[in-house]
Design a protein around this motif. Structure first.
Motif, PDB file in Angstrom:
ATOM      1  N   SER A 211      33.534  30.730  57.412  1.00 17.29           N
ATOM      2  CA  SER A 211      34.220  31.773  58.081  1.00 17.29           C
ATOM      3  C   SER A 211      34.165  33.142  57.688  1.00 17.29           C
ATOM      4  CB  SER A 211      35.629  31.572  58.089  1.00 17.29           C
ATOM      5  OG  SER A 211      35.991  30.183  58.391  1.00 17.29           O
ATOM      6  N   VAL A 212      34.323  34.033  58.180  1.00 20.67           N
ATOM      7  CA  VAL A 212      34.228  35.437  57.959  1.00 20.67           C
ATOM      8  C   VAL A 212      35.616  35.529  56.805  1.00 20.67           C
ATOM      9  CG1 VAL A 212      34.641  37.907  58.589  1.00 20.67           C
ATOM     10  CG2 VAL A 212      33.250  36.265  59.925  1.00 20.67           C
ATOM     11  N   PRO A 213      35.574  36.164  55.516  1.00 20.52           N
ATOM     12  CA  PRO A 213      36.365  36.495  54.691  1.00 20.52           C
ATOM     13  C   PRO A 213      37.634  36.983  55.718  1.00 20.52           C
ATOM     14  CG  PRO A 213      34.578  36.999  53.428  1.00 20.52           C
ATOM     15  CD  PRO A 213      34.111  36.771  55.162  1.00 20.52           C
ATOM     16  N   GLY A 214      38.931  36.387  55.410  1.00 16.63           N
ATOM     17  CA  GLY A 214      40.139  37.123  55.955  1.00 16.63           C
ATOM     18  C   GLY A 214      41.162  36.124  55.812  1.00 16.63           C
ATOM     19  N   ARG A 215      42.251  36.277  56.770  1.00 16.38           N
ATOM     20  CA  ARG A 215      43.635  35.329  56.330  1.00 16.38           C
ATOM     21  C   ARG A 215      42.895  33.868  56.291  1.00 16.38           C
ATOM     22  NH1 ARG A 215      48.774  36.174  60.183  1.00 16.38           N
ATOM     23  NH2 ARG A 215      48.779  38.086  58.791  1.00 16.38           N
ATOM     24  N   GLU A 216      42.245  33.401  57.410  1.00 16.61           N
ATOM     25  CA  GLU A 216      41.864  31.849  57.071  1.00 16.61           C
ATOM     26  C   GLU A 216      41.119  31.698  55.851  1.00 16.61           C
ATOM     27  OE1 GLU A 216      38.786  29.135  59.626  1.00 16.61           O
ATOM     28  OE2 GLU A 216      39.830  30.746  60.906  1.00 16.61           O
ATOM     29  N   SER A 217      40.315  32.396  55.263  1.00 21.34           N
ATOM     30  CA  SER A 217      39.305  32.069  54.154  1.00 21.34           C
ATOM     31  C   SER A 217      40.383  32.228  52.851  1.00 21.34           C
ATOM     32  CB  SER A 217      38.203  32.989  54.066  1.00 21.34           C
ATOM     33  OG  SER A 217      38.972  34.410  53.534  1.00 21.34           O
ATOM     34  N   HIS A 218      41.583  32.917  52.760  1.00 17.41           N
ATOM     35  CA  HIS A 218      42.387  33.164  51.794  1.00 17.41           C
ATOM     36  C   HIS A 218      42.865  31.799  51.232  1.00 17.41           C
ATOM     37  CE1 HIS A 218      42.994  37.643  52.514  1.00 17.41           C
ATOM     38  NE2 HIS A 218      41.990  37.340  51.770  1.00 17.41           N
ATOM     39  N   THR A 219      42.968  30.803  52.262  1.00 18.40           N
ATOM     40  CA  THR A 219      43.581  29.488  51.731  1.00 18.40           C
ATOM     41  C   THR A 219      42.419  28.774  50.800  1.00 18.40           C
ATOM     42  OG1 THR A 219      42.913  28.592  53.931  1.00 18.40           O
ATOM     43  CG2 THR A 219      45.074  29.263  53.758  1.00 18.40           C
ATOM     44  N   SER A 220      41.226  29.129  51.073  1.00 15.31           N
ATOM     45  CA  SER A 220      39.998  28.387  50.410  1.00 15.31           C
ATOM     46  C   SER A 220      39.675  29.103  49.236  1.00 15.31           C
ATOM     47  CB  SER A 220      38.795  28.348  51.392  1.00 15.31           C
ATOM     48  OG  SER A 220      39.163  27.942  52.440  1.00 15.31           O
ATOM     49  N   VAL A 221      40.068  30.402  48.905  1.00 15.30           N
ATOM     50  CA  VAL A 221      39.562  31.223  47.769  1.00 15.30           C
ATOM     51  C   VAL A 221      40.524  31.452  46.707  1.00 15.30           C
ATOM     52  CG1 VAL A 221      38.682  33.462  46.894  1.00 15.30           C
ATOM     53  CG2 VAL A 221      37.866  32.328  49.259  1.00 15.30           C
ATOM     54  N   SER A 222      40.338  31.223  45.380  1.00 13.47           N
ATOM     55  CA  SER A 222      41.314  31.678  44.440  1.00 13.47           C
ATOM     56  C   SER A 222      40.582  32.807  43.462  1.00 13.47           C
ATOM     57  CB  SER A 222      41.592  30.500  43.428  1.00 13.47           C
ATOM     58  OG  SER A 222      42.605  30.785  42.639  1.00 13.47           O
ATOM     59  N   TYR A 223      41.140  33.812  43.295  1.00 18.86           N
ATOM     60  CA  TYR A 223      40.684  35.172  43.063  1.00 18.86           C
ATOM     61  C   TYR A 223      41.110  35.576  41.619  1.00 18.86           C
ATOM     62  CZ  TYR A 223      39.443  40.340  43.007  1.00 18.86           C
ATOM     63  OH  TYR A 223      39.114  41.326  42.533  1.00 18.86           O
ATOM     64  N   LEU A 224      40.274  35.883  40.700  1.00 13.41           N
ATOM     65  CA  LEU A 224      40.834  36.341  39.471  1.00 13.41           C
ATOM     66  C   LEU A 224      40.179  37.837  39.413  1.00 13.41           C
ATOM     67  CD1 LEU A 224      42.101  35.695  36.507  1.00 13.41           C
ATOM     68  CD2 LEU A 224      39.821  35.740  35.702  1.00 13.41           C
ATOM     69  N   PRO A 225      40.927  39.028  39.441  1.00 11.85           N
ATOM     70  CA  PRO A 225      40.432  40.162  39.456  1.00 11.85           C
ATOM     71  C   PRO A 225      40.060  40.553  38.130  1.00 11.85           C
ATOM     72  CG  PRO A 225      42.641  40.197  39.715  1.00 11.85           C
ATOM     73  CD  PRO A 225      42.532  38.693  39.641  1.00 11.85           C
ATOM     74  N   GLU A 226      39.314  41.648  37.957  1.00 13.67           N
ATOM     75  CA  GLU A 226      38.803  42.230  36.608  1.00 13.67           C
ATOM     76  C   GLU A 226      39.921  42.638  35.732  1.00 13.67           C
ATOM     77  OE1 GLU A 226      35.429  45.388  35.240  1.00 13.67           O
ATOM     78  OE2 GLU A 226      36.017  45.345  37.327  1.00 13.67           O
ATOM     79  N   ARG A 227      41.017  43.270  36.450  1.00 19.67           N
ATOM     80  CA  ARG A 227      42.291  43.665  35.406  1.00 19.67           C
ATOM     81  C   ARG A 227      43.422  42.648  35.875  1.00 19.67           C
ATOM     82  NH1 ARG A 227      39.514  48.280  37.133  1.00 19.67           N
ATOM     83  NH2 ARG A 227      38.873  49.743  35.795  1.00 19.67           N
ATOM     84  N   THR A 228      44.380  42.737  34.961  1.00 19.90           N
ATOM     85  CA  THR A 228      45.370  41.873  35.132  1.00 19.90           C
ATOM     86  C   THR A 228      46.366  42.248  36.088  1.00 19.90           C
ATOM     87  OG1 THR A 228      45.454  41.142  32.506  1.00 19.90           O
ATOM     88  CG2 THR A 228      47.361  40.599  33.685  1.00 19.90           C
ATOM     89  N   ALA A 229      46.595  41.477  37.140  1.00 18.62           N
ATOM     90  CA  ALA A 229      47.491  41.990  38.074  1.00 18.62           C
ATOM     91  C   ALA A 229      48.487  41.163  38.597  1.00 18.62           C
ATOM     92  CB  ALA A 229      46.328  42.068  39.428  1.00 18.62           C
ATOM     93  N   ILE A 230      49.148  40.545  37.660  1.00 20.16           N
ATOM     94  CA  ILE A 230      50.404  39.883  37.812  1.00 20.16           C
ATOM     95  C   ILE A 230      51.605  40.685  37.461  1.00 20.16           C
ATOM     96  CG2 ILE A 230      49.419  37.344  37.731  1.00 20.16           C
ATOM     97  CD1 ILE A 230      49.870  37.573  34.684  1.00 20.16           C
TER      98      ILE A 230
END
Length: 231
Positions: free
Chosen positions: A65-84
């Motif tokens: 799938s093209v990245p978007g709302r549907e793919s967000h359920t499949s992807v777990s992302y750790l950004p370069e900077r702390t973002a919590i």
């Protein structure tokens, strides 16, 4: 089906190409090092896969799938900077992830926090920078995702913590999923990698399994990287 596929993927910022006609495939069940010098396009590729940027040309697909709302359920992302959110405690952060992601495994998160001696009631803002990075990684790896995108997960931590983080990555991902680790600390991550993608000036210059590099080139990934990218 490939977990991540890029076909002639190009991303420009104004007249400058951050990625230039990239073609690659990442199959399920692989831990892949996305390796290259600073400014080579690693973070741009990860942001495109996470749907935070859109291609200028070409195509990127996550689980077909093209990245978007549907793919967000499949992807777990750790950004370069702390973002919590720093006002939350670790326990509130687990509640937040549990509400937001159906695949969040709270028992796994609690076990990792306990193993690191992080108290669930402690607020994020009271933690050191290194501990915050560990907490964010724990949240990311506690999802049962199909693709984990980790942007410099070991950049700001000490060597002992790096080893813990790498073992956490290996033992906490779904074996049918794939992990992409963007880093320039190659000697540290090499022992956990199945495959590598060398990227430079927005182009893939090598995609290979680690075993092939050792057998065919007779050298480590770190040594080959230094040879390919020597100044």
């Amino acid at each position: 089906m490939a977990v991540l596929e890029c076909k002639e993927l190009t991303k420009r910022y104004g007249g400058v190409s951050a990625l230039n006609h990239v073609n690659l495939q990442v199959e399920p069940g692989r831990i892949v090092g996305l390796l290259g010098p600073n400014g080579s396009g690693k973070t741009t590729l990860i942001k495109l896969a996470n749907g935070l940027l859109t291609p200028s040309e070409g195509e990127i697909l996550v689980c077909g799938s093209v990245p978007g709302r549907e793919s967000h359920t499949s992807v777990s992302y750790l950004p370069e900077r702390t973002a919590i959110p720093t006002w939350m405690s670790a326990a509130q952060l687990m509640d937040f992830y549990g509400d937001f992601y159906r695949d969040f495994r709270r028992d796994a998160a609690e076990e990792m926090l306990q193993r690191l001696g992080i108290f669930p009631r402690q607020r994020i803002k009271q933690m050191s920078k290194g501990t915050r990075e560990k907490v964010q990684l724990i949240m990311v790896m506690s999802r049962a995702a199909k693709l984990y995108l980790l942007d410099e997960p070991i950049g700001g931590v000490d060597p002992a913590t790096r080893d813990y983080i790498l073992s956490t990555i290996i033992t906490n991902y779904n074996p049918e999923a794939s992990v992409i680790i963007s880093t320039h600390l190659i000697s540290d991550v090499e022992k956990v990698l199945d495959d590598v993608i060398f990227i430079n000036q927005g182009q893939v210059v090598l995609q290979s399994s680690v075993d092939e590099i050792r057998e065919e080139k007779g050298m480590s990934v770190d040594a080959l990287f230094r040879e390919v990218f020597k100044c």
